[in-house]
Design a protein around this motif. Structure first.
Motif, PDB file in Angstrom:
ATOM      1  N   TRP A 261       0.838  -1.205   0.000  1.00  0.00           N
ATOM      2  CA  TRP A 261       0.000   0.000   0.000  1.00  0.00           C
ATOM      3  C   TRP A 261       0.870   1.251   0.000  1.00  0.00           C
ATOM      4  N   LEU A 262       1.931   1.250   0.773  1.00  0.00           N
ATOM      5  CA  LEU A 262       2.834   2.395   0.810  1.00  0.00           C
ATOM      6  C   LEU A 262       3.521   2.594  -0.538  1.00  0.00           C
ATOM      7  N   GLN A 263       3.873   1.491  -1.207  1.00  0.00           N
ATOM      8  CA  GLN A 263       4.500   1.599  -2.523  1.00  0.00           C
ATOM      9  C   GLN A 263       3.560   2.232  -3.532  1.00  0.00           C
ATOM     10  N   GLU A 264       2.269   1.983  -3.377  1.00  0.00           N
ATOM     11  CA  GLU A 264       1.293   2.528  -4.314  1.00  0.00           C
ATOM     12  C   GLU A 264       0.996   4.000  -4.032  1.00  0.00           C
ATOM     13  N   THR A 265       1.042   4.413  -2.777  1.00  0.00           N
ATOM     14  CA  THR A 265       0.634   5.771  -2.414  1.00  0.00           C
ATOM     15  C   THR A 265       1.803   6.686  -2.083  1.00  0.00           C
ATOM     16  N   HIS A 266       2.964   6.139  -1.761  1.00  0.00           N
ATOM     17  CA  HIS A 266       4.135   6.944  -1.417  1.00  0.00           C
ATOM     18  C   HIS A 266       5.327   6.474  -2.243  1.00  0.00           C
ATOM     19  N   LYS A 267       5.191   6.489  -3.545  1.00  0.00           N
ATOM     20  CA  LYS A 267       6.220   5.932  -4.413  1.00  0.00           C
ATOM     21  C   LYS A 267       7.535   6.679  -4.247  1.00  0.00           C
ATOM     22  N   ASP A 551       0.867  16.410   1.388  1.00  0.00           N
ATOM     23  CA  ASP A 551       0.355  15.186   1.994  1.00  0.00           C
ATOM     24  C   ASP A 551      -1.075  15.418   2.466  1.00  0.00           C
ATOM     25  N   ILE A 552      -1.942  14.440   2.197  1.00  0.00           N
ATOM     26  CA  ILE A 552      -3.321  14.518   2.675  1.00  0.00           C
ATOM     27  C   ILE A 552      -3.386  13.840   4.042  1.00  0.00           C
ATOM     28  N   LEU A 553      -3.627  14.616   5.082  1.00  0.00           N
ATOM     29  CA  LEU A 553      -3.654  14.073   6.439  1.00  0.00           C
ATOM     30  C   LEU A 553      -5.016  13.524   6.816  1.00  0.00           C
ATOM     31  N   LYS A 554      -6.080  14.138   6.271  1.00  0.00           N
ATOM     32  CA  LYS A 554      -7.431  13.699   6.625  1.00  0.00           C
ATOM     33  C   LYS A 554      -8.371  13.994   5.472  1.00  0.00           C
ATOM     34  N   LEU A 607      -7.072  16.192  -9.985  1.00  0.00           N
ATOM     35  CA  LEU A 607      -6.453  14.977  -9.463  1.00  0.00           C
ATOM     36  C   LEU A 607      -7.073  14.648  -8.118  1.00  0.00           C
ATOM     37  N   VAL A 608      -7.734  13.486  -8.026  1.00  0.00           N
ATOM     38  CA  VAL A 608      -8.328  13.051  -6.762  1.00  0.00           C
ATOM     39  C   VAL A 608      -7.231  12.480  -5.869  1.00  0.00           C
ATOM     40  N   CYS A 609      -7.086  13.023  -4.683  1.00  0.00           N
ATOM     41  CA  CYS A 609      -6.032  12.620  -3.739  1.00  0.00           C
ATOM     42  C   CYS A 609      -6.687  12.042  -2.497  1.00  0.00           C
ATOM     43  N   ARG A 610      -6.360  10.793  -2.192  1.00  0.00           N
ATOM     44  CA  ARG A 610      -6.984  10.096  -1.073  1.00  0.00           C
ATOM     45  C   ARG A 610      -6.219  10.344   0.225  1.00  0.00           C
ATOM     46  N   GLU A 611      -6.922  10.138   1.317  1.00  0.00           N
ATOM     47  CA  GLU A 611      -6.316  10.301   2.642  1.00  0.00           C
ATOM     48  C   GLU A 611      -5.082   9.407   2.784  1.00  0.00           C
ATOM     49  N   GLY A 612      -3.997   9.997   3.269  1.00  0.00           N
ATOM     50  CA  GLY A 612      -2.761   9.254   3.469  1.00  0.00           C
ATOM     51  C   GLY A 612      -1.806   9.312   2.295  1.00  0.00           C
ATOM     52  N   GLU A 613      -2.256   9.847   1.156  1.00  0.00           N
ATOM     53  CA  GLU A 613      -1.392   9.885  -0.013  1.00  0.00           C
ATOM     54  C   GLU A 613      -0.436  11.073   0.041  1.00  0.00           C
ATOM     55  N   SER A 614       0.705  10.903  -0.596  1.00  0.00           N
ATOM     56  CA  SER A 614       1.716  11.954  -0.722  1.00  0.00           C
ATOM     57  C   SER A 614       1.868  12.271  -2.206  1.00  0.00           C
ATOM     58  N   ILE A 615       1.705  13.527  -2.563  1.00  0.00           N
ATOM     59  CA  ILE A 615       1.676  13.933  -3.970  1.00  0.00           C
ATOM     60  C   ILE A 615       2.799  14.925  -4.242  1.00  0.00           C
ATOM     61  N   GLN A 616       3.550  14.669  -5.305  1.00  0.00           N
ATOM     62  CA  GLN A 616       4.527  15.637  -5.790  1.00  0.00           C
ATOM     63  C   GLN A 616       4.263  15.865  -7.275  1.00  0.00           C
ATOM     64  N   GLY A 617       4.493  17.067  -7.731  1.00  0.00           N
ATOM     65  CA  GLY A 617       4.270  17.315  -9.151  1.00  0.00           C
ATOM     66  C   GLY A 617       4.848  18.645  -9.583  1.00  0.00           C
ATOM     67  N   SER A 618       4.691  18.935 -10.863  1.00  0.00           N
ATOM     68  CA  SER A 618       5.223  20.174 -11.414  1.00  0.00           C
ATOM     69  C   SER A 618       4.410  20.577 -12.631  1.00  0.00           C
ATOM     70  N   HIS A 619       4.481  21.838 -12.960  1.00  0.00           N
ATOM     71  CA  HIS A 619       3.815  22.355 -14.159  1.00  0.00           C
ATOM     72  C   HIS A 619       4.732  23.373 -14.821  1.00  0.00           C
ATOM     73  N   SER A 706       3.233  18.643 -17.434  1.00  0.00           N
ATOM     74  CA  SER A 706       3.414  18.498 -15.992  1.00  0.00           C
ATOM     75  C   SER A 706       3.884  17.107 -15.657  1.00  0.00           C
ATOM     76  N   HIS A 707       4.408  16.993 -14.450  1.00  0.00           N
ATOM     77  CA  HIS A 707       4.810  15.697 -13.920  1.00  0.00           C
ATOM     78  C   HIS A 707       4.088  15.518 -12.604  1.00  0.00           C
ATOM     79  N   LEU A 708       3.460  14.372 -12.412  1.00  0.00           N
ATOM     80  CA  LEU A 708       2.775  14.073 -11.159  1.00  0.00           C
ATOM     81  C   LEU A 708       3.236  12.734 -10.658  1.00  0.00           C
ATOM     82  N   SER A 709       3.500  12.644  -9.379  1.00  0.00           N
ATOM     83  CA  SER A 709       3.800  11.337  -8.785  1.00  0.00           C
ATOM     84  C   SER A 709       3.214  11.276  -7.400  1.00  0.00           C
ATOM     85  N   ARG A 710       2.723  10.093  -7.070  1.00  0.00           N
ATOM     86  CA  ARG A 710       2.161   9.902  -5.735  1.00  0.00           C
ATOM     87  C   ARG A 710       3.208   9.262  -4.867  1.00  0.00           C
TER      88      ARG A 710
END
Length: 710
Positions: A261-267, A551-554, A607-619, A706-710
């Motif tokens: 799960w961490l690999q999928e959401t915090h790559k 990071d989405i905390l809640k 971009l839908v971001c779920r609780e607990g996910e970490s998102i990085q990106g650029s434009h 842009s570049h997006l990574s979770r």
């Protein structure tokens, strides 16, 4: 509730063909597995060249269940359908099984695979996954679930032992080598001699493990000193045993599933396995609770840059002289030993001279150093060392130590450590506890986790000396001199902090939390229903790069990026510092009268971001102007005007309408020439996620601009 199981990768240090011969010995019956009563072949087929061999069997099992339950169910045995597909060319076996008995009430699915080790073709890997879904069972659903899980887990380890048993049996019969499959020779063609390095010397594949040669096995001896992981994203059973310790099959499964799960959401930012395991232990291997606790801790580490504390924190000279704690060799189990002469420490003076935050930073640096020492001892002693021992000397403890602000600071520090360093304390030895100690213990113990309290051993007076005392846990050679040992200890002796060093401006006692680093680069924000959080970035020239990291905390949010030639109104309330606002801020910039497509335009897809996910990106910006980063609460899709709203959508809306989403974020604007491309980590700033992270493969999702990574 669906129960799931995922095994680690188990490695047999034998070639695939030999392992298959051992596997086939399990059929049609297997005395080594008492629950397996027998099987019969329902269907069998082979490809024309013999490379693919498919066998479908009906397997009869004797489930260890109460007699009454069997009588109510009306069955004595249960039957499973098992389909085996062996590919001799690819050297793989896939096993698919499902229950035939009570298929409309209980759904059991199992998938297993044997394949060649990617780093050693003479070894074989095995993986196994399963799920159990009990829909209904005469009111005994909970009982059946417990019986099924107990029966399944008890047979998991047994399965590997059985394969190894039959491998030894084959070897004792002189069968140590079985040739690999080779394509059949076409009629009229002359067979060519195989190269000497190849073992493809047979004219037909192995069938049912009945044929074999007595040639010496090659490539399966002399294993490496350390376990070799078959895949960087998977865990090997030998690795788990070597570095993490003995785990039950279900504990292994919990670790693997949480790691996936961490690999999928915090790559690109996965904590080390021993760190994940600590959080699982702290929550009794409840994946949902451990995931919530771990995600909150990872966000805390990121927001306050805890990963850099060992590099950035330099204790003041005052701490070096008056803080009476330090590392001192290790205990009998190889755990790093930390000695704290609490009775000699002037806690009141330290708090008044340095403040709570400096003390907390120092304690956090000790915990970070402890984790590092555990890794070193794991490599040094050749066995898993995941916690340390703390020896606390209370000689000199008095009412001065019960100073209210000092006790309050201690409780806050305990809370932070409990939340972010669970299961790091292996044992706490308290010696020379005075009469005032029960008072302090009464104040502190409610804030200490029950699992941690069970690790406390308390000695009053001189009871720590002799058998049953320190010598049972610490070698006599390393017992400090001030406790009657022969080892010189370099821990400071402490003393009273001079009042001339006290700070004049004290922190208010009603502070709700320890601030940590007020200079954190991350900001906190709240997102409410109908009230998104927005920030504006002004770009004066094109070809700049806006980067973000949040990071989405809640809750769940939708992230969007807009562009406008008009400057948004700035008459909103100024945001307060995130360090002084527990709830964070909410700022809205897009005027309600603005029309999308007229006054402003969307430049990034939502971009839908779920609780607990970490998102990085650029434009990469194309035009000058004002770019607005927006986070809004994610909700059900609006219904069309011709259809009635769905009940589920209405209920979901009512359920979350009173809630708020929370996040922490950082953004930066770079010149295009300074942008390095990969946004799996923001290389231009101090936003690396965690030094707890092992070497994992980063992943990013690229778009046109842009570049997006979770």
């Amino acid at each position: 509730m669906v129960q799931k199981y995922q095994s680690p990768v188990r490695v047999y240090k034998y070639p695939f063909e030999l392992v298959m011969a051992a596997y086939e010995k399990r059929f049609p019956t297997c005395p080594e597995i008492p629950v397996f009563l027998g099987s019969e072949i329902l269907h069998e087929s082979k490809s024309d060249d013999g490379a693919i061999h498919i066998i479908e069997r009906s397997c009869k099992l004797n489930v260890d269940a109460p007699r009454l339950l069997k009588k109510i169910a009306g069955v004595e045995y249960v039957f499973f359908i098992q389909k085996n597909t062996v590919n001799w060319k690819e050297r793989t076996l896939r096993i698919e099984a499902h229950n035939e008995t009570f298929a409309n009430r209980v759904v059991v699915l199992e998938t297993c695979s044997y394949s060649v080790h990617p780093e050693n073709e003479e070894w074989t890997c095995f993986e196994q996954s399963a799920s159990l879904d009990i829909k209904s069972f005469f009111g005994f659903e909970s009982t059946v679930e417990k019986i099924a899980m107990k029966q399944y887990t008890s047979n998991i380890k047994r399965g590997k032992e059985v394969i190894e048993h039959y491998l030894k049996e084959l070897i004792s019969q002189g069968i140590t080598f079985i040739p690999r499959w080779t394509p059949p020779v076409a009629h009229g063609q002359k067979a060519e001699q195989a190269p000497a390095a190849s073992h493809d010397t047979s004219d037909a594949p192995l069938e049912s493990g009945a044929h074999g040669a007595t040639k010496e096995q090659t490539g399966s001896s002399c294993p490496p000193a350390e376990p070799v992981s078959p895949d960087a994203d998977k865990l090997d059973a030998d690795y788990i045993e070597r570095y993490l310790g003995q785990l039950t099959p279900m504990q292994e499964s919990c670790l693997i599933r949480l790691r996936q799960w961490l690999q999928e959401t915090h790559k690109g930012k996965i904590p080390k396995d021993e760190h994940i395991l600590r959080f699982l232990r702290a929550r009794d291997f409840n994946i949902d609770k451990a995931r919530e606790m771990l995600c909150q801790s990872l966000s805390w580490r990121k927001q306050y840059q805890v990963d850099y504390i060992l590099q950035s924190w330099r204790p003041p000279a005052l701490l070096d002289e008056y803080y009476t704690g330090g590392w001192h060799y290790q205990d009998r189990d190889g755990r790093p030993l930390y000695i704290l002469r609490l009775g000699q420490m002037d806690t009141k003076g330290l708090v008044k001279a340095l403040g709570e935050e400096s003390l907390l930073r120092h304690v956090l640096s000790i915990n970070e150093e402890g984790q590092k020492k555990c890794e070193e001892n794991t490599n040094l002693f050749g066995r898993p060392i995941t916690s340390w021992t703390c020896l606390v000397d209370l000689e000199g403890l008095n009412m001065r130590h019960l100073w209210r602000p000092g006790v309050k600071a201690l409780l806050r520090i305990i809370e932070v450590v409990e939340d972010n360093y669970p299961e790091t304390l292996g044992r706490l030895l308290i010696v020379r506890a005075p009469r005032v100690f029960p008072v302090l213990w009464t104040l502190v113990s409610p804030f200490i986790n029950e699992n941690t309290r069970q690790k406390f051993l308390i000695y009053s007076g001189n009871n720590y000396q002799g058998p049953g005392g320190l010598v049972d846990y610490v070698d006599k050679e390393v017992i400090p001199d001030f406790l009657g040992g022969d080892c010189m200890c370099t821990v400071p002796e402490g003393g009273l902090v001079p009042k001339s060093l006290y700070q004049m401006d004290e922190e208010p006692e009603n502070a709700d939390h320890i601030r940590l680093w007020t200079e954190t680069i991350y900001h906190s924000a709240s997102v409410l229903r109908g009230a998104p959080h927005e920030i504006v970035v002004e770009i004066l020239e094109g070809e700049s790069v806006i980067t973000w990291d949040f990071d989405i905390l809640k809750g769940d949010v939708v992230f969007s990026l807009f562009h406008s030639k008009r400057a948004p109104e700035t008459s909103h309330k100024e945001a307060t510092l995130p360090s002084t606002s527990a709830a964070g801020d909410n700022v809205q910039l897009i005027d309600k009268t603005w029309v999308l497509g007229v006054d402003y335009s969307r430049v990034e897809s939502p971009l839908v971001c779920r609780e607990g996910e970490s998102i990085q990106g650029s434009h990469v910006t194309r035009w000058p102007g004002f770019y607005i980063l927006q986070w809004k609460m994610h909700g059900p899709l609006p219904c069309s005007g011709t259809s009635l709203p769905r009940v589920d959508d209405v209920l979901a809306s009512l359920q979350v309408s009173s809630h708020k989403c929370k996040l922490i974020y950082y953004y930066e604007v770079l010149a295009s020439k300074d942008f390095r491309g990969s946004m799996s980590s923001l290389e231009s700033c101090n936003s690396g996620f965690s030094q707890l992270s092992g070497a994992t493969t980063s992943s990013s999702q690229s778009q046109s601009s842009s570049h997006l990574s979770r």
